[in-house]
Design a protein around this motif. Structure first.
Motif, mmCIF file in Angstrom:
data_model
loop_
_atom_site.group_PDB
_atom_site.id
_atom_site.type_symbol
_atom_site.label_atom_id
_atom_site.label_comp_id
_atom_site.label_asym_id
_atom_site.label_seq_id
_atom_site.Cartn_x
_atom_site.Cartn_y
_atom_site.Cartn_z
ATOM 1 N N PHE A 255 64.832 31.788 49.199
ATOM 2 C CA PHE A 255 66.200 31.849 48.691
ATOM 3 C C PHE A 255 66.399 30.697 47.713
ATOM 4 O O PHE A 255 65.589 29.776 47.669
ATOM 5 C CB PHE A 255 67.218 31.743 49.839
ATOM 6 N N TYR A 256 67.458 30.785 46.906
ATOM 7 C CA TYR A 256 67.843 29.646 46.083
ATOM 8 C C TYR A 256 69.344 29.468 46.189
ATOM 9 O O TYR A 256 70.064 30.410 46.556
ATOM 10 C CB TYR A 256 67.367 29.821 44.634
ATOM 11 N N SER A 257 69.813 28.262 45.908
ATOM 12 C CA SER A 257 71.241 27.967 45.966
ATOM 13 C C SER A 257 71.788 27.939 44.550
ATOM 14 O O SER A 257 71.075 27.560 43.619
ATOM 15 C CB SER A 257 71.473 26.591 46.588
ATOM 16 N N ALA A 258 73.040 28.318 44.373
ATOM 17 C CA ALA A 258 73.629 28.273 43.033
ATOM 18 C C ALA A 258 75.135 28.075 43.088
ATOM 19 O O ALA A 258 75.787 28.438 44.066
ATOM 20 C CB ALA A 258 73.303 29.549 42.273
ATOM 21 N N VAL A 259 75.651 27.457 42.016
ATOM 22 C CA VAL A 259 77.098 27.326 41.851
ATOM 23 C C VAL A 259 77.544 28.570 41.077
ATOM 24 O O VAL A 259 77.675 28.541 39.859
ATOM 25 C CB VAL A 259 77.483 26.045 41.082
ATOM 26 N N ASP A 260 77.747 29.644 41.788
ATOM 27 C CA ASP A 260 78.007 30.923 41.128
ATOM 28 C C ASP A 260 79.371 31.015 40.452
ATOM 29 O O ASP A 260 79.571 31.875 39.600
ATOM 30 C CB ASP A 260 77.831 32.072 42.120
ATOM 31 N N ALA A 261 80.294 30.140 40.825
ATOM 32 C CA ALA A 261 81.609 30.181 40.176
ATOM 33 C C ALA A 261 81.515 29.705 38.728
ATOM 34 O O ALA A 261 82.358 30.030 37.900
ATOM 35 C CB ALA A 261 82.608 29.316 40.944
ATOM 36 N N ALA A 262 80.462 28.943 38.396
ATOM 37 C CA ALA A 262 80.275 28.482 37.016
ATOM 38 C C ALA A 262 79.604 29.567 36.181
ATOM 39 O O ALA A 262 79.938 29.763 35.009
ATOM 40 C CB ALA A 262 79.443 27.211 36.991
ATOM 41 N N ALA A 263 78.645 30.262 36.782
ATOM 42 C CA ALA A 263 77.936 31.338 36.095
ATOM 43 C C ALA A 263 77.194 32.168 37.134
ATOM 44 O O ALA A 263 76.713 31.633 38.125
ATOM 45 C CB ALA A 263 76.940 30.766 35.087
ATOM 46 N N ASP A 264 77.126 33.444 36.872
ATOM 47 C CA ASP A 264 76.436 34.371 37.763
ATOM 48 C C ASP A 264 74.936 34.060 37.727
ATOM 49 O O ASP A 264 74.311 34.163 36.684
ATOM 50 C CB ASP A 264 76.716 35.799 37.268
ATOM 51 N N ALA A 265 74.386 33.667 38.867
ATOM 52 C CA ALA A 265 72.991 33.186 38.878
ATOM 53 C C ALA A 265 71.979 34.256 39.275
ATOM 54 O O ALA A 265 70.793 33.966 39.372
ATOM 55 C CB ALA A 265 72.880 31.989 39.824
ATOM 56 N N ARG A 266 72.432 35.472 39.506
ATOM 57 C CA ARG A 266 71.492 36.511 39.951
ATOM 58 C C ARG A 266 70.370 36.713 38.938
ATOM 59 O O ARG A 266 70.617 36.762 37.735
ATOM 60 C CB ARG A 266 72.224 37.835 40.158
ATOM 61 N N GLY A 267 69.159 36.854 39.433
ATOM 62 C CA GLY A 267 68.032 37.126 38.546
ATOM 63 C C GLY A 267 67.101 35.948 38.380
ATOM 64 O O GLY A 267 66.024 36.091 37.828
ATOM 65 N N PHE A 268 67.495 34.770 38.871
ATOM 66 C CA PHE A 268 66.609 33.597 38.770
ATOM 67 C C PHE A 268 65.425 33.777 39.727
ATOM 68 O O PHE A 268 65.583 34.255 40.837
ATOM 69 C CB PHE A 268 67.380 32.325 39.127
ATOM 70 N N ARG A 269 64.243 33.387 39.275
ATOM 71 C CA ARG A 269 63.060 33.436 40.146
ATOM 72 C C ARG A 269 62.173 32.224 39.871
ATOM 73 O O ARG A 269 62.084 31.755 38.733
ATOM 74 C CB ARG A 269 62.225 34.701 39.901
ATOM 75 N N PHE A 270 61.500 31.760 40.925
ATOM 76 C CA PHE A 270 60.568 30.631 40.818
ATOM 77 C C PHE A 270 59.438 30.935 41.780
ATOM 78 O O PHE A 270 59.660 31.093 42.979
ATOM 79 C CB PHE A 270 61.309 29.346 41.220
ATOM 80 N N TRP A 271 58.217 31.081 41.251
ATOM 81 C CA TRP A 271 57.112 31.484 42.117
ATOM 82 C C TRP A 271 55.781 30.992 41.569
ATOM 83 O O TRP A 271 55.728 30.443 40.477
ATOM 84 C CB TRP A 271 57.124 33.001 42.315
ATOM 85 N N LEU A 272 54.733 31.217 42.380
ATOM 86 C CA LEU A 272 53.385 30.782 42.031
ATOM 87 C C LEU A 272 52.575 32.023 41.699
ATOM 88 O O LEU A 272 52.600 32.987 42.447
ATOM 89 C CB LEU A 272 52.793 30.070 43.261
#
Ligand SMILES: [Zn+2]
Ligand SMILES: [Zn+2]
Length: 370
Positions: A278-295
């Protein structure tokens, strides 16, 4: 008489300026919406995952919260959330545990916030104790009792409100990096100057009040150098649920669609959190859906598919090693250690410069692996 008049006018002028200043700030604020549709998201060059967002750490009337679970669920469903995680005080709080289930079409999950000798500890994902067990007040004992019931524990607000006193042992799953509750209380002047905005545009007012979590991030990196630990954005909501729910989200990534069966769905979400999927986001500033970080094939990959200005920062063992305004990162691993990513908004944002908009969970390479 003359002085009184001048004084009156000055106060009036100052007030007028304040109203203009606040009005301008409020009018200027616009949340960035995600430019990509769900179908376009499915076509991204990332591992296929199902993304669900929710709010973690909520108090209801079962402890010191202001609303019932039913009302809270209704508000959360209205905010478009997929799940909420209650954390009423208790050891554990049996009433909240029993309130779990589908409510207003929303997955209502619960843990408990324990008061321990070191500070507040949120226990999640544990099986309901068969007898009327009470978890120990000793944090090191409690964390094992929670684990014995299949659960995990997160250190709540380590640097605010009830501070955490760190010991040598760290068997906790993670720590809260930002929590909403203390934001309002810590800066009375700033809070006061944005108070009218809280009534007009509460999301904006709350965003202005977020402190850069420097201390918590530094501590997290220090912990990560010794063992795995997760980072959480926490609501710690007691009231103003409607204003707080859009602010901090956990984006849970599942490899299968979420089950319609409550027990299975509950397991899916808690297991994903425990794994750090999972990741955390300040979604009220901007919609963060779609972020990914992987190996992938010896490289770190990050994707932030957003059209507004943002900056991806990659951190290796507590040090920044890469910084880009591009939407994608492919970075050959520079050695063993712990890698994590932060994303910052870079134009027209109410967030202070040091406040990460998105916070990934760590990727461990070569040394420790869970
Ligand atoms: Zn607390
Ligand atoms: Zn709390």
């Amino acid at each position: 008489m003359r002085i009184k008049k001048i004084l009156g006018r000055t106060v009036l002028a100052a007030f007028g300026l304040y109203v203009l200043w606040l009005g301008w700030q409020i009018a200027r604020f616009k949340r960035y919406e995600s430019p990509i549709s769900t179908t376009a998201q499915a076509a991204l060059p990332v591992p296929p995952l199902y993304e669900f967002s929710g709010v973690y750490h909520i108090h209801s009337r079962y402890s010191d919260g202001w609303k019932t679970v039913d009302k809270i669920a209704e508000t959360a469903a209205g905010a478009g959330l997929d799940f909420i995680i209650l954390a009423d005080h208790g050891k554990p709080n049996y009433a909240t545990l029993d309130a779990q289930g589908w409510n207003h079409g929303l997955l209502v999950l619960a843990g408990s916030e324990l008061s321990t000798n070191r500070g507040h500890l949120v226990a999640l994902g544990f099986d309901r104790p068969k007898d009327s067990t009470a978890f120990s007040r000793d944090a090191e004992v409690a964390v094992r009792e929670i684990a014995a019931l299949g659960g995990f524990a997160i250190i709540a607000h380590p640097y605010s409100k009830v501070r955490w006193s760190w010991g040598d042992l760290f068997e906790y799953a993670g720590i809260e990096i930002i929590d909403a509750d203390t934001m309002l209380k810590r800066h009375p002047v700033r809070t006061l100057s944005y108070l009218p905005a809280l009534l007009i545009k509460p999301g904006f007012a709350l965003l202005k009040m977020i402190d850069p979590p420097e201390q918590a991030l530094r501590k997290w990196d220090q912990l990560l150098s010794r063992r795995p630990a997760l980072g959480f954005f926490s609501a710690d909501a007691h009231l103003l649920y409607g204003a707080i729910f859009p602010v901090f989200h956990l984006h849970v990534l599942l490899d299968k669609p979420r089950s319609a069966d409550f027990e299975t769905a509950r397991r899916q979400v808690f297991d994903a959190l425990r794994r750090g999927s999972f990741y955390s986001a300040v979604d009220a500033a901007a919609d963060a859906r779609g972020f990914r970080f992987w190996l992938e094939a010896g490289s770190l990959r990050a994707i932030a598919p957003f059209s507004f200005a943002h900056e991806i920062v990659i951190i290796h063992d507590g040090k920044m090693i890469h910084q880009t305004r591009d939407n994608e990162v492919t970075l050959p691993l520079s050695g063993p250690g712990v890698y994590r990513a932060e994303v910052y908004l870079r134009e027209r944002t109410p967030l202070a410069p040091g406040v990460p908009w998105i916070l990934s969970n760590p990727i461990y390479f070569g040394r420790e692996n869970r």
